[in-house]
Design an enzyme around this catalytic site. Structure first.
Site, PDB file in Angstrom:
ATOM      1  N   ALA A  20       4.174  -1.820   9.474  1.00 13.31           N
ATOM      2  CA  ALA A  20       3.622  -2.707  10.499  1.00 13.31           C
ATOM      3  C   ALA A  20       3.997  -4.146  10.180  1.00 13.31           C
ATOM      4  CB  ALA A  20       2.091  -2.599  10.541  1.00 13.31           C
ATOM      5  N   ASP A  43      11.659   2.562   5.666  1.00 15.01           N
ATOM      6  CA  ASP A  43      11.222   1.169   5.574  1.00 15.01           C
ATOM      7  C   ASP A  43      12.408   0.268   5.912  1.00 15.01           C
ATOM      8  OD1 ASP A  43      10.274  -1.443   4.480  1.00 15.01           O
ATOM      9  OD2 ASP A  43       8.652  -0.230   3.661  1.00 15.01           O
ATOM     10  N   ILE A  64       0.839  -1.205   0.000  1.00 17.97           N
ATOM     11  CA  ILE A  64       0.000   0.000   0.000  1.00 17.97           C
ATOM     12  C   ILE A  64       0.875   1.258   0.000  1.00 17.97           C
ATOM     13  CG2 ILE A  64      -1.792   1.295   1.242  1.00 17.97           C
ATOM     14  CD1 ILE A  64      -2.658  -1.479   2.473  1.00 17.97           C
ATOM     15  N   THR A  93       9.199  -6.748   4.905  1.00 19.67           N
ATOM     16  CA  THR A  93       8.263  -7.354   3.938  1.00 19.67           C
ATOM     17  C   THR A  93       8.134  -6.511   2.669  1.00 19.67           C
ATOM     18  OG1 THR A  93       6.385  -6.301   5.055  1.00 19.67           O
ATOM     19  CG2 THR A  93       6.856  -8.575   5.662  1.00 19.67           C
ATOM     20  N   LYS A 150      -3.496  -2.780  16.608  1.00 18.87           N
ATOM     21  CA  LYS A 150      -4.048  -1.711  15.762  1.00 18.87           C
ATOM     22  C   LYS A 150      -4.982  -0.823  16.584  1.00 18.87           C
ATOM     23  CE  LYS A 150      -2.017  -2.184  11.878  1.00 18.87           C
ATOM     24  NZ  LYS A 150      -1.293  -1.090  11.224  1.00 18.87           N
ATOM     25  N   ILE A 163      11.186   1.767  12.348  1.00 17.31           N
ATOM     26  CA  ILE A 163      10.350   2.794  13.002  1.00 17.31           C
ATOM     27  C   ILE A 163      10.526   2.803  14.526  1.00 17.31           C
ATOM     28  CG2 ILE A 163       8.536   3.028  11.246  1.00 17.31           C
ATOM     29  CD1 ILE A 163       6.841   1.068  13.049  1.00 17.31           C
ATOM     30  N   VAL A 168      -4.819 -12.904   0.835  1.00 20.11           N
ATOM     31  CA  VAL A 168      -5.406 -14.071   0.168  1.00 20.11           C
ATOM     32  C   VAL A 168      -5.484 -13.904  -1.356  1.00 20.11           C
ATOM     33  CG1 VAL A 168      -7.794 -13.290   0.576  1.00 20.11           C
ATOM     34  CG2 VAL A 168      -7.336 -15.713   0.254  1.00 20.11           C
ATOM     35  N   TYR A 182      -2.661  -8.832  16.657  1.00 19.27           N
ATOM     36  CA  TYR A 182      -2.617  -7.784  15.624  1.00 19.27           C
ATOM     37  C   TYR A 182      -3.752  -6.780  15.822  1.00 19.27           C
ATOM     38  CZ  TYR A 182      -3.214  -5.750  10.921  1.00 19.27           C
ATOM     39  OH  TYR A 182      -3.377  -4.885   9.856  1.00 19.27           O
TER      40      TYR A 182
HETATM   41  P1  NAD Z   1       3.333  -4.595   3.515  1.00 18.64           P
HETATM   42  O1  NAD Z   1       3.922  -5.698   4.340  1.00 18.64           O
HETATM   43  O2  NAD Z   1       3.485  -4.663   2.060  1.00 18.64           O
HETATM   44  O3  NAD Z   1       3.825  -3.193   4.013  1.00 18.64           O
HETATM   45  C1  NAD Z   1       4.355  -2.946   5.318  1.00 18.64           C
HETATM   46  C2  NAD Z   1       5.691  -2.244   5.141  1.00 18.64           C
HETATM   47  O4  NAD Z   1       6.202  -1.899   6.438  1.00 18.64           O
HETATM   48  C3  NAD Z   1       6.738  -3.135   4.465  1.00 18.64           C
HETATM   49  O5  NAD Z   1       7.370  -2.409   3.419  1.00 18.64           O
HETATM   50  C4  NAD Z   1       7.719  -3.455   5.579  1.00 18.64           C
HETATM   51  O6  NAD Z   1       9.034  -3.674   5.097  1.00 18.64           O
HETATM   52  C5  NAD Z   1       7.602  -2.213   6.447  1.00 18.64           C
HETATM   53  N1  NAD Z   1       7.963  -2.447   7.863  1.00 18.64           N
HETATM   54  C6  NAD Z   1       7.565  -3.477   8.657  1.00 18.64           C
HETATM   55  N2  NAD Z   1       8.130  -3.346   9.878  1.00 18.64           N
HETATM   56  C7  NAD Z   1       8.877  -2.213   9.850  1.00 18.64           C
HETATM   57  C8  NAD Z   1       9.697  -1.557  10.806  1.00 18.64           C
HETATM   58  N3  NAD Z   1       9.867  -2.048  12.048  1.00 18.64           N
HETATM   59  N4  NAD Z   1      10.327  -0.399  10.445  1.00 18.64           N
HETATM   60  C9  NAD Z   1      10.174   0.090   9.180  1.00 18.64           C
HETATM   61  N5  NAD Z   1       9.419  -0.505   8.237  1.00 18.64           N
HETATM   62  C10 NAD Z   1       8.790  -1.633   8.567  1.00 18.64           C
HETATM   63  O7  NAD Z   1       1.786  -4.545   3.931  1.00 18.64           O
HETATM   64  P2  NAD Z   1       0.584  -3.616   3.432  1.00 18.64           P
HETATM   65  O8  NAD Z   1      -0.510  -4.526   3.094  1.00 18.64           O
HETATM   66  O9  NAD Z   1       1.070  -2.614   2.458  1.00 18.64           O
HETATM   67  O10 NAD Z   1       0.186  -2.880   4.807  1.00 18.64           O
HETATM   68  C11 NAD Z   1       0.361  -1.488   5.035  1.00 18.64           C
HETATM   69  C12 NAD Z   1      -0.418  -1.089   6.285  1.00 18.64           C
HETATM   70  O11 NAD Z   1      -1.817  -1.301   6.078  1.00 18.64           O
HETATM   71  C13 NAD Z   1      -0.066  -1.870   7.538  1.00 18.64           C
HETATM   72  O12 NAD Z   1      -0.065  -0.973   8.641  1.00 18.64           O
HETATM   73  C14 NAD Z   1      -1.193  -2.865   7.684  1.00 18.64           C
HETATM   74  O13 NAD Z   1      -1.388  -3.270   9.019  1.00 18.64           O
HETATM   75  C15 NAD Z   1      -2.355  -2.045   7.160  1.00 18.64           C
HETATM   76  N6  NAD Z   1      -3.477  -2.842   6.646  1.00 18.64           N
HETATM   77  C16 NAD Z   1      -3.314  -3.607   5.538  1.00 18.64           C
HETATM   78  C17 NAD Z   1      -4.416  -4.309   5.049  1.00 18.64           C
HETATM   79  C18 NAD Z   1      -4.323  -5.179   3.821  1.00 18.64           C
HETATM   80  O14 NAD Z   1      -5.344  -5.811   3.492  1.00 18.64           O
HETATM   81  N7  NAD Z   1      -3.209  -5.248   3.143  1.00 18.64           N
HETATM   82  C19 NAD Z   1      -5.659  -4.191   5.680  1.00 18.64           C
HETATM   83  C20 NAD Z   1      -5.754  -3.428   6.849  1.00 18.64           C
HETATM   84  C21 NAD Z   1      -4.658  -2.725   7.300  1.00 18.64           C
HETATM   85  C1  UD1 Z   2      -6.005  -8.828   6.238  1.00 20.08           C
HETATM   86  C2  UD1 Z   2      -4.645  -8.176   6.333  1.00 20.08           C
HETATM   87  C3  UD1 Z   2      -4.539  -7.477   7.663  1.00 20.08           C
HETATM   88  C4  UD1 Z   2      -5.695  -6.516   7.760  1.00 20.08           C
HETATM   89  C5  UD1 Z   2      -7.033  -7.223   7.618  1.00 20.08           C
HETATM   90  C6  UD1 Z   2      -8.191  -6.236   7.559  1.00 20.08           C
HETATM   91  C7  UD1 Z   2      -2.840  -9.207   5.051  1.00 20.08           C
HETATM   92  C8  UD1 Z   2      -1.803 -10.272   5.010  1.00 20.08           C
HETATM   93  N1  UD1 Z   2      -3.580  -9.176   6.196  1.00 20.08           N
HETATM   94  O1  UD1 Z   2      -6.148  -9.849   7.249  1.00 20.08           O
HETATM   95  O2  UD1 Z   2      -3.320  -6.760   7.742  1.00 20.08           O
HETATM   96  O3  UD1 Z   2      -5.650  -5.783   8.941  1.00 20.08           O
HETATM   97  O4  UD1 Z   2      -7.036  -7.904   6.360  1.00 20.08           O
HETATM   98  O5  UD1 Z   2      -9.390  -6.930   7.423  1.00 20.08           O
HETATM   99  O6  UD1 Z   2      -2.989  -8.425   4.149  1.00 20.08           O
HETATM  100  N2  UD1 Z   2      -7.286 -17.466   3.484  1.00 20.08           N
HETATM  101  C9  UD1 Z   2      -7.432 -18.710   2.900  1.00 20.08           C
HETATM  102  N3  UD1 Z   2      -6.375 -19.217   2.197  1.00 20.08           N
HETATM  103  C10 UD1 Z   2      -5.189 -18.541   2.050  1.00 20.08           C
HETATM  104  C11 UD1 Z   2      -5.048 -17.289   2.658  1.00 20.08           C
HETATM  105  C12 UD1 Z   2      -6.115 -16.767   3.380  1.00 20.08           C
HETATM  106  O7  UD1 Z   2      -8.485 -19.350   3.036  1.00 20.08           O
HETATM  107  O8  UD1 Z   2      -4.284 -19.070   1.393  1.00 20.08           O
HETATM  108  C13 UD1 Z   2      -8.422 -16.899   4.210  1.00 20.08           C
HETATM  109  C14 UD1 Z   2      -8.092 -16.522   5.646  1.00 20.08           C
HETATM  110  O9  UD1 Z   2      -8.311 -17.602   6.512  1.00 20.08           O
HETATM  111  C15 UD1 Z   2      -9.079 -15.374   5.884  1.00 20.08           C
HETATM  112  C16 UD1 Z   2      -9.215 -14.729   4.501  1.00 20.08           C
HETATM  113  O10 UD1 Z   2      -8.770 -15.683   3.561  1.00 20.08           O
HETATM  114  O11 UD1 Z   2     -10.330 -15.873   6.296  1.00 20.08           O
HETATM  115  C17 UD1 Z   2      -8.386 -13.470   4.370  1.00 20.08           C
HETATM  116  O12 UD1 Z   2      -7.075 -13.757   4.814  1.00 20.08           O
HETATM  117  P1  UD1 Z   2      -5.874 -12.693   4.674  1.00 20.08           P
HETATM  118  O13 UD1 Z   2      -5.739 -12.236   3.287  1.00 20.08           O
HETATM  119  O14 UD1 Z   2      -4.685 -13.281   5.357  1.00 20.08           O
HETATM  120  O15 UD1 Z   2      -6.476 -11.435   5.447  1.00 20.08           O
HETATM  121  P2  UD1 Z   2      -7.027 -11.144   6.916  1.00 20.08           P
HETATM  122  O16 UD1 Z   2      -6.613 -12.186   7.888  1.00 20.08           O
HETATM  123  O17 UD1 Z   2      -8.456 -10.802   6.758  1.00 20.08           O
END
Ligand code: NAD
Ligand code: UD1
Length: 314
Positions: A80, A35, A16, A39, A150, A59, A190, A146
């Protein structure tokens, strides 16, 4: 929209964060990225060259934060430990990054005159409250470390807003998907896993019966929500859902991705994941009313674009 001249994006090499960096640079903003590449990937920022300042670091490092926030109007805090499962397996590590790291970001921001901090929170804070859709005024019910982390971050943001006058906005992202989401770990999002499986002609594993639902929002819409949260006066001090208001069950998602990939493979069913939420869908009325936000990319279109990216054709 008011212009942001200099911003810090923590986690800016991640999925993101890197899309947010792209949008800020396109708007003429000077961007510093902090960063640790745990990840995230440097390649996500390819092509931006010297239009960004990339700082590899953690961070939790207060001195480094003091240096990188100087002169920034806005901090977008995305860094995160993102995986729910990883937080279940190692709650202490994710607590250090997600809680202590967040406090350090807030503290460096208030000490160095940052105007506003926009923080990535999560729909995970709602837990399994059976009332749907989730509205911001519902009592939280975290089911995983987690989610606790948050939620704690949100409380800190609110306290910093009240005590020190540092403007904060927390965005409860629902499930975000799109290009650059890293599929390489079993903890990855997923959609990124299902797309790589389908493209390779392999079965996906569905945890539980696949009846769990999620509200998937395309990453570019999440970026727009961040920019509004950073610039709209009405956002200060608030918490917003960032989703679409629609949901899909995980077993239907696998079918849809199969259809778009032209493969028909039965999934393998595994044990349900600890800490997994059963049903998740957002109410986005608050963000629509106060910030004029509504998502623009429909799930199907977002999946088509994402699939093209995973196949290297976009
Ligand atoms: P991501 O893993 O791609 O991004 C997280 C970034 O943070 C990575 O680049 C990682 O290297 C960096 N990072 C981790 N620990 C660190 C540290 N200690 N110091 C500096 N950098 C660090 O994941 P994303 O999906 O892009 O998530 C971004 C944010 O959105 C996160 O805060 C996550 O909790 C939140 N979020 C994501 C989702 C989702 O569906 N992807 C949903 C809800 C919330
Ligand atoms: C995701 C985010 C989390 C965020 C949350 C908000 C990631 C890795 N996690 O968690 O940071 O705060 O959304 O809602 O982006 N599943 C399968 N098979 C797979 C992988 C996942 O069945 O191979 C299922 C999981 O059990 C879950 C759903 O798909 O029920 C979504 O899983 P996942 O993408 O890991 O996301 P969340 O746990 O919802």
């Amino acid at each position: 929209m008011e212009k942001i001249s200099h911003a810090l994006v923590t986690g800016g090499a991640g999925f993101i964060g890197s899309h947010l960096v792209d949008a800020l640079v396109a708007n003429g903003c000077r961007v510093t990225v902090l960063d640790d590449l745990s990840t995230g990937h440097r390649r996500n920022l390819d092509g931006l060259g010297d239009r960004i300042d990339f700082v590899e670091g953690d961070i939790r490092d207060a001195d480094l934060l003091d240096r990188v926030v100087k002169g920034c109007q806005v901090v977008f805090h995305q860094a995160a430990v993102v995986s729910v499962t990883q937080s279940v397996q190692d709650p202490a590590h994710s607590c250090e990054v997600n809680d202590l790291g967040t406090v350090r970001v807030l503290d460096a921001s208030r000490r160095n005159g940052v105007g506003r901090v926009v923080m990535a929170s999560s729909s995970a804070v709602y837990g399994d409250d059976p009332r749907l859709p989730k509205t911001e005024d519902m009592a939280p019910g975290p089911l995983s470390p987690y989610a606790v982390q948050k939620l704690t971050g949100e409380y800190y943001a609110s306290v910093f807003n009240g005590l020190y006058g540092l403007e904060t906005v927390c965005l409860r992202y629902f499930n975000v998907f799109g290009p650059r989401q890293d599929p390489s770990s079993p903890y990855s999002g997923v959609i990124s896993i299902f797309m790589t499986r389908a493209s390779a002609g392999q079965a996906a594993t569905i945890y539980g019966d696949g009846g769990q639902s999620r509200d998937f929002i395309y990453v570019k819409d999440v970026v727009r929500a961040n920019l509004l949260a950073a610039t709209e006066a009405a956002a200060a001090g608030r918490v917003f859902n960032v989703g679409t208001g629609s949901f899909i069950r995980i077993r239907e998602l696998w079918k849809l991705i199969g259809e778009l990939s032209n493969v028909k493979i039965d999934p393998v069913f595994g044990a349900p994941r600890l800490g997994d939420i059963r049903a998740s869908v957002s109410d986005i009325g608050e963000m629509e009313r106060l910030l004029g936000f509504s998502p623009q990319v429909k799930l199907r279109q977002g999946l088509v674009d994402t699939l093209a990216w995973y196949r290297g054709t976009s």
